[in-house]
Design a protein around this motif. Structure first.
Motif, PDB file in Angstrom:
ATOM      1  N   ALA A  94       0.781  -1.227   0.000  1.00  0.00           N
ATOM      2  CA  ALA A  94       0.000   0.000   0.000  1.00  0.00           C
ATOM      3  C   ALA A  94       0.814   1.279   0.000  1.00  0.00           C
ATOM      4  CB  ALA A  94      -0.946   0.011   1.192  1.00  0.00           C
ATOM      5  N   ALA A  95       1.915   1.298   0.709  1.00  0.00           N
ATOM      6  CA  ALA A  95       2.596   2.574   0.875  1.00  0.00           C
ATOM      7  C   ALA A  95       3.528   2.917  -0.276  1.00  0.00           C
ATOM      8  CB  ALA A  95       3.365   2.576   2.180  1.00  0.00           C
ATOM      9  N   GLY A  96       3.883   1.924  -1.093  1.00  0.00           N
ATOM     10  CA  GLY A  96       4.830   2.219  -2.150  1.00  0.00           C
ATOM     11  C   GLY A  96       6.206   2.517  -1.596  1.00  0.00           C
ATOM     12  N   LEU A  97       6.455   2.034  -0.400  1.00  0.00           N
ATOM     13  CA  LEU A  97       7.736   2.259   0.259  1.00  0.00           C
ATOM     14  C   LEU A  97       8.407   0.906   0.446  1.00  0.00           C
ATOM     15  CD1 LEU A  97       6.622   4.632   3.144  1.00  0.00           C
ATOM     16  CD2 LEU A  97       7.827   5.290   1.073  1.00  0.00           C
ATOM     17  N   PRO A  98       9.737   0.925   0.609  1.00  0.00           N
ATOM     18  CA  PRO A  98      10.360  -0.327   1.038  1.00  0.00           C
ATOM     19  C   PRO A  98       9.774  -0.714   2.396  1.00  0.00           C
ATOM     20  CG  PRO A  98      11.953   1.498   1.026  1.00  0.00           C
ATOM     21  CD  PRO A  98      10.691   2.013   0.411  1.00  0.00           C
ATOM     22  N   TYR A 125      12.579   6.586  10.188  1.00  0.00           N
ATOM     23  CA  TYR A 125      12.460   6.485   8.728  1.00  0.00           C
ATOM     24  C   TYR A 125      11.004   6.608   8.269  1.00  0.00           C
ATOM     25  CZ  TYR A 125      17.313   5.286   9.109  1.00  0.00           C
ATOM     26  OH  TYR A 125      18.645   5.342   9.401  1.00  0.00           O
ATOM     27  N   ALA A 126      10.224   7.339   9.058  1.00  0.00           N
ATOM     28  CA  ALA A 126       8.814   7.552   8.692  1.00  0.00           C
ATOM     29  C   ALA A 126       8.744   8.194   7.313  1.00  0.00           C
ATOM     30  CB  ALA A 126       8.144   8.451   9.724  1.00  0.00           C
ATOM     31  N   GLY A 127       7.854   7.688   6.473  1.00  0.00           N
ATOM     32  CA  GLY A 127       7.705   8.240   5.127  1.00  0.00           C
ATOM     33  C   GLY A 127       8.706   7.661   4.140  1.00  0.00           C
ATOM     34  N   ARG A 128       9.670   6.869   4.665  1.00  0.00           N
ATOM     35  CA  ARG A 128      10.670   6.289   3.762  1.00  0.00           C
ATOM     36  C   ARG A 128      10.723   4.773   3.875  1.00  0.00           C
ATOM     37  NH1 ARG A 128      15.568   9.244   5.934  1.00  0.00           N
ATOM     38  NH2 ARG A 128      14.135   9.853   7.578  1.00  0.00           N
ATOM     39  N   LEU A 129      10.344   4.283   5.054  1.00  0.00           N
ATOM     40  CA  LEU A 129      10.365   2.835   5.278  1.00  0.00           C
ATOM     41  C   LEU A 129       9.114   2.455   6.058  1.00  0.00           C
ATOM     42  CD1 LEU A 129      11.924   0.067   5.304  1.00  0.00           C
ATOM     43  CD2 LEU A 129      12.863   0.778   7.505  1.00  0.00           C
ATOM     44  N   GLN A 130       8.455   1.425   5.568  1.00  0.00           N
ATOM     45  CA  GLN A 130       7.286   0.919   6.284  1.00  0.00           C
ATOM     46  C   GLN A 130       7.769  -0.201   7.200  1.00  0.00           C
ATOM     47  OE1 GLN A 130       4.362  -0.071   3.366  1.00  0.00           O
ATOM     48  NE2 GLN A 130       2.877  -0.717   4.888  1.00  0.00           N
ATOM     49  N   VAL A 131       7.502  -0.073   8.488  1.00  0.00           N
ATOM     50  CA  VAL A 131       7.947  -1.089   9.447  1.00  0.00           C
ATOM     51  C   VAL A 131       6.715  -1.766  10.043  1.00  0.00           C
ATOM     52  CG1 VAL A 131       9.262  -1.525  11.551  1.00  0.00           C
ATOM     53  CG2 VAL A 131       9.984   0.288   9.986  1.00  0.00           C
ATOM     54  N   GLU A 132       6.664  -3.075   9.936  1.00  0.00           N
ATOM     55  CA  GLU A 132       5.489  -3.782  10.433  1.00  0.00           C
ATOM     56  C   GLU A 132       5.875  -4.994  11.265  1.00  0.00           C
ATOM     57  OE1 GLU A 132       3.248  -4.587   6.941  1.00  0.00           O
ATOM     58  OE2 GLU A 132       2.634  -2.495   6.760  1.00  0.00           O
ATOM     59  N   GLY A 190      15.984  11.502   0.137  1.00  0.00           N
ATOM     60  CA  GLY A 190      14.662  12.124   0.134  1.00  0.00           C
ATOM     61  C   GLY A 190      14.218  12.647   1.478  1.00  0.00           C
ATOM     62  N   ALA A 191      15.018  12.417   2.502  1.00  0.00           N
ATOM     63  CA  ALA A 191      14.575  12.803   3.842  1.00  0.00           C
ATOM     64  C   ALA A 191      14.300  14.298   3.973  1.00  0.00           C
ATOM     65  CB  ALA A 191      15.598  12.353   4.872  1.00  0.00           C
ATOM     66  N   PRO A 192      15.248  15.167   3.578  1.00  0.00           N
ATOM     67  CA  PRO A 192      15.002  16.586   3.804  1.00  0.00           C
ATOM     68  C   PRO A 192      13.865  17.110   2.919  1.00  0.00           C
ATOM     69  CG  PRO A 192      17.257  16.198   2.997  1.00  0.00           C
ATOM     70  CD  PRO A 192      16.535  14.911   2.939  1.00  0.00           C
ATOM     71  N   ALA A 193      13.812  16.609   1.675  1.00  0.00           N
ATOM     72  CA  ALA A 193      12.809  17.138   0.750  1.00  0.00           C
ATOM     73  C   ALA A 193      11.408  16.710   1.151  1.00  0.00           C
ATOM     74  CB  ALA A 193      13.097  16.647  -0.668  1.00  0.00           C
ATOM     75  N   GLN A 194      11.271  15.467   1.581  1.00  0.00           N
ATOM     76  CA  GLN A 194       9.932  14.913   1.756  1.00  0.00           C
ATOM     77  C   GLN A 194       9.423  14.970   3.191  1.00  0.00           C
ATOM     78  OE1 GLN A 194       7.636  13.933  -0.685  1.00  0.00           O
ATOM     79  NE2 GLN A 194       9.135  15.183  -1.736  1.00  0.00           N
ATOM     80  N   ALA A 195      10.351  15.082   4.134  1.00  0.00           N
ATOM     81  CA  ALA A 195       9.918  15.002   5.527  1.00  0.00           C
ATOM     82  C   ALA A 195       8.821  16.011   5.889  1.00  0.00           C
ATOM     83  CB  ALA A 195      11.112  15.156   6.449  1.00  0.00           C
ATOM     84  N   THR A 449     -12.115  19.026 -10.632  1.00  0.00           N
ATOM     85  CA  THR A 449     -12.281  18.615  -9.235  1.00  0.00           C
ATOM     86  C   THR A 449     -11.165  17.633  -8.875  1.00  0.00           C
ATOM     87  OG1 THR A 449     -13.861  16.977 -10.042  1.00  0.00           O
ATOM     88  CG2 THR A 449     -14.777  18.945  -9.028  1.00  0.00           C
ATOM     89  N   GLY A 450     -10.788  17.633  -7.598  1.00  0.00           N
ATOM     90  CA  GLY A 450      -9.723  16.737  -7.146  1.00  0.00           C
ATOM     91  C   GLY A 450      -9.095  17.282  -5.887  1.00  0.00           C
ATOM     92  N   LYS A 451      -7.896  16.806  -5.602  1.00  0.00           N
ATOM     93  CA  LYS A 451      -7.235  17.255  -4.370  1.00  0.00           C
ATOM     94  C   LYS A 451      -5.726  17.333  -4.564  1.00  0.00           C
ATOM     95  CE  LYS A 451      -6.995  12.591  -2.456  1.00  0.00           C
ATOM     96  NZ  LYS A 451      -7.392  11.676  -1.403  1.00  0.00           N
ATOM     97  N   ALA A 452      -5.105  18.186  -3.754  1.00  0.00           N
ATOM     98  CA  ALA A 452      -3.646  18.310  -3.772  1.00  0.00           C
ATOM     99  C   ALA A 452      -3.052  17.153  -2.975  1.00  0.00           C
ATOM    100  CB  ALA A 452      -3.234  19.636  -3.152  1.00  0.00           C
ATOM    101  N   ILE A 453      -2.002  16.544  -3.523  1.00  0.00           N
ATOM    102  CA  ILE A 453      -1.280  15.489  -2.797  1.00  0.00           C
ATOM    103  C   ILE A 453       0.215  15.736  -2.963  1.00  0.00           C
ATOM    104  CG2 ILE A 453      -3.110  13.752  -3.055  1.00  0.00           C
ATOM    105  CD1 ILE A 453      -1.462  12.447  -5.291  1.00  0.00           C
ATOM    106  N   THR A 454       1.020  15.098  -2.119  1.00  0.00           N
ATOM    107  CA  THR A 454       2.465  15.231  -2.297  1.00  0.00           C
ATOM    108  C   THR A 454       2.878  14.415  -3.521  1.00  0.00           C
ATOM    109  OG1 THR A 454       2.950  13.291  -0.957  1.00  0.00           O
ATOM    110  CG2 THR A 454       2.877  15.414   0.200  1.00  0.00           C
ATOM    111  N   ILE A 455       4.013  14.789  -4.084  1.00  0.00           N
ATOM    112  CA  ILE A 455       4.535  14.023  -5.216  1.00  0.00           C
ATOM    113  C   ILE A 455       4.958  12.636  -4.731  1.00  0.00           C
ATOM    114  CG2 ILE A 455       6.475  13.949  -6.851  1.00  0.00           C
ATOM    115  CD1 ILE A 455       5.927  17.007  -7.264  1.00  0.00           C
ATOM    116  N   ALA A 456       5.393  12.554  -3.470  1.00  0.00           N
ATOM    117  CA  ALA A 456       5.725  11.239  -2.883  1.00  0.00           C
ATOM    118  C   ALA A 456       4.492  10.336  -2.875  1.00  0.00           C
ATOM    119  CB  ALA A 456       6.255  11.418  -1.463  1.00  0.00           C
TER     120      ALA A 456
END
Ligand SMILES: [Zn+2]
Ligand SMILES: [Zn+2]
Length: 482
Positions: A94-98, A125-132, A190-195, A449-456
């Motif tokens: 779902a997250a498209g993350l490692p 690593y929030a937003g960069r790694l999914q930990v489950e 991507g940490a500084p740009a996306q955080a 119609t639609g919504k703004a989302i991050t490029i990430a």
């Protein structure tokens, strides 16, 4: 069977498995027996032997408290891990993350040692790694598909959801990070740009049009929703009625994403004679193929007579082409994600890390090239309002860099007859260098119609697609206009 087999192989060799139900029952039974003795003693001589009663009472209360605490603890942990386990099972790509998945239990010693490491990784690593984490004792069903033979087991999935590595037993944080690096997944990227974006995320949206689309249906292009100039009208006969398009280019976009057999499809197509205004079979027309002076974007006019076409060519320039040559030119450049025909002047440029150049028919399709090819890509997409360039680099299915850092995406959505929102299609997506530009563009386009989302997020939406979904992406009936 599954649990028993796992327990037998747990490297913690059964230590700290929690207090078994039989012991709990024993504590409760002893407590009850003591209570009964105390009550009988009191009944017998109707005398309160305070010290003895107090001692017995204390033992009973203590036993009860211990039992309740243990029972509650087990109850608390079961639904918690249950939910986590189910999330894990559902949110696989779902997250498209490692993704790092740890399968263990809340009681085995090395599993317990993993818990703080997983927490740290999750935060850092929030937003960069999914930990489950899946508790295999509480959730044998969630754990089943991973077919592990030991707990704890850590499984490393890349952003496309593909398993890259698994490790059995305790695995230190340093070793986990080193393994990701070895697998080519740079978690620091991507940490500084996306955080900041991941933390807050854009909230702007417009789910109802500011103004109703009052154009007659006959005047709207089925493919791009643009106005139809009657001199350029293309009509495709279909079982459901005529499909009206704003010109040959929109016809070739439609043709490029058809999934049906295309043999003799062009027999269903008529174009409009630029000189006379009549409908003529597409294959019999002569086409004047020119280019816009500033952009080089192709212009196409159809003619019934070669003389009329030649006359127009002398006046406005260009070349005369037959239908099959026009088709070849129109289908030469394609979207690297959905395979639609594109004009490079309208498209996002996409370079893959190994030097292949392709196009995205829209900003979101451009990101989809990373999902379709599994490669790191660089996307060059102009701001839809100003044309300023936005550059996105991906690594391992995540955004590695974004230029400018304020850039964001518009996810065009449209309400279906059933009231649910679905993608409004490629012609209604875009990137903007900042939220102000996006808002201005939305204001200028009152029916969008639609919504703004991050490029990430836009990238993650593509990375989570299965190969089958990518195969069907943007094909007629999927996200093409109805
Ligand atoms: Zn069109
Ligand atoms: Zn596309």
């Amino acid at each position: 069977m599954y649990e028993a087999a796992l327990l037998a192989q747990c490297p913690c060799s059964g230590a700290g498995q929690g207090i078994p139900p039989l012991v709990l029952f024993g504590i409760a039974a002893v407590g009850a027996w003591l209570a009964y003795r105390a009550w009988r003693a009191w009944r017998k001589d109707r005398v309160f032997r305070m010290s003895k009663i107090w001692k017995i009472g204390l033992v009973v209360v203590l036993a009860a408290v211990v039992a309740i605490v243990i029972i509650n603890k087990q109850k608390d942990s079961s639904p918690g891990t249950d939910a986590a386990g189910q999330n894990a099972a559902q949110s696989q790509p779902a997250a498209g993350l490692p993704r790092l998945l740890d399968l263990g239990s809340i009681t085995c010693i090395p599993c317990k040692m993993m818990a703080p490491i997983l927490e740290e990784l999750k935060k850092e690593y929030a937003g960069r790694l999914q930990v489950e984490f899946i508790d295999v004792m509480a959730n044998p069903d969630a754990a089943g598909p991973y077919k592990i033979s030991l707990i704890p087991t850590q499984i490393f999935f890349d952003a496309a959801g593909k398993e890259r590595f698994r490790h059995e037993g305790f695995f230190s944080k340093e070793d986990i990070l080193a393994k990701w690096k070895e697998l080519g997944v740079d978690l620091s990227a991507g940490a500084p740009a996306q955080a900041p974006q991941t933390a807050a995320g854009p909230t702007f949206s417009r789910m109802e049009p500011a103004k109703a689309d009052e154009r007659p249906k006959m005047a709207i292009c089925t493919m791009c929703d643009g106005d139809i100039n009657p001199k350029n009208l293309v009509v495709v006969k279909s079982a459901k009625g005529d499909v009206r398009l704003c010109g040959p280019h929109c016809y070739f976009i439609l043709y490029s994403c058809l999934t049906e057999d295309k043999t003799d499809f062009e027999k269903k197509v008529s174009v409009t004679d630029w000189a006379g205004g009549n409908a003529i079979p597409a294959t019999e027309a002569v086409y004047l193929y020119g280019a816009e002076e500033k952009t080089g974007r192709p212009t196409i006019k159809a003619f019934a007579s070669r003389d009329a076409a030649e006359k127009e060519r002398q006046a406005s320039g260009g070349n005369l082409l037959a239908w099959n040559v026009l088709q070849e030119k129109e289908l030469a450049a394609r979207c690297g994600f959905c395979d639609r025909a594109v004009y490079p002047q309208d498209a996002a440029r996409v370079d893959t890390a190994d030097g292949i150049h392709t196009w995205g028919c829209c900003s979101h399709c451009a990101l989809g090239v990373a999902a379709r090819t599994g490669k790191d890509i660089t996307v060059y997409q102009p701001d839809r309002l100003t044309g300023e360039m936005i550059v996105v680099k991906t690594a391992g299915g995540s955004v590695a860099s974004l230029e400018p850092k304020t850039a964001l995406a518009w996810f065009g959505l449209r309400k279906a007859p059933d009231g649910k929102f679905a993608s409004a299609g490629c012609f209604h997506q875009g990137f903007f260098v900042n939220e102000d530009n996006l808002k201005k563009w939305v204001e200028q386009n009152p029916t969008e119609t639609g919504k703004a989302i991050t490029i990430a997020q836009a990238l993650a939406d593509k990375m989570k697609l299965s190969p089958q979904q990518i195969q069907k992406a943007c094909k007629i009936g999927e996200c093409a206009p109805k």
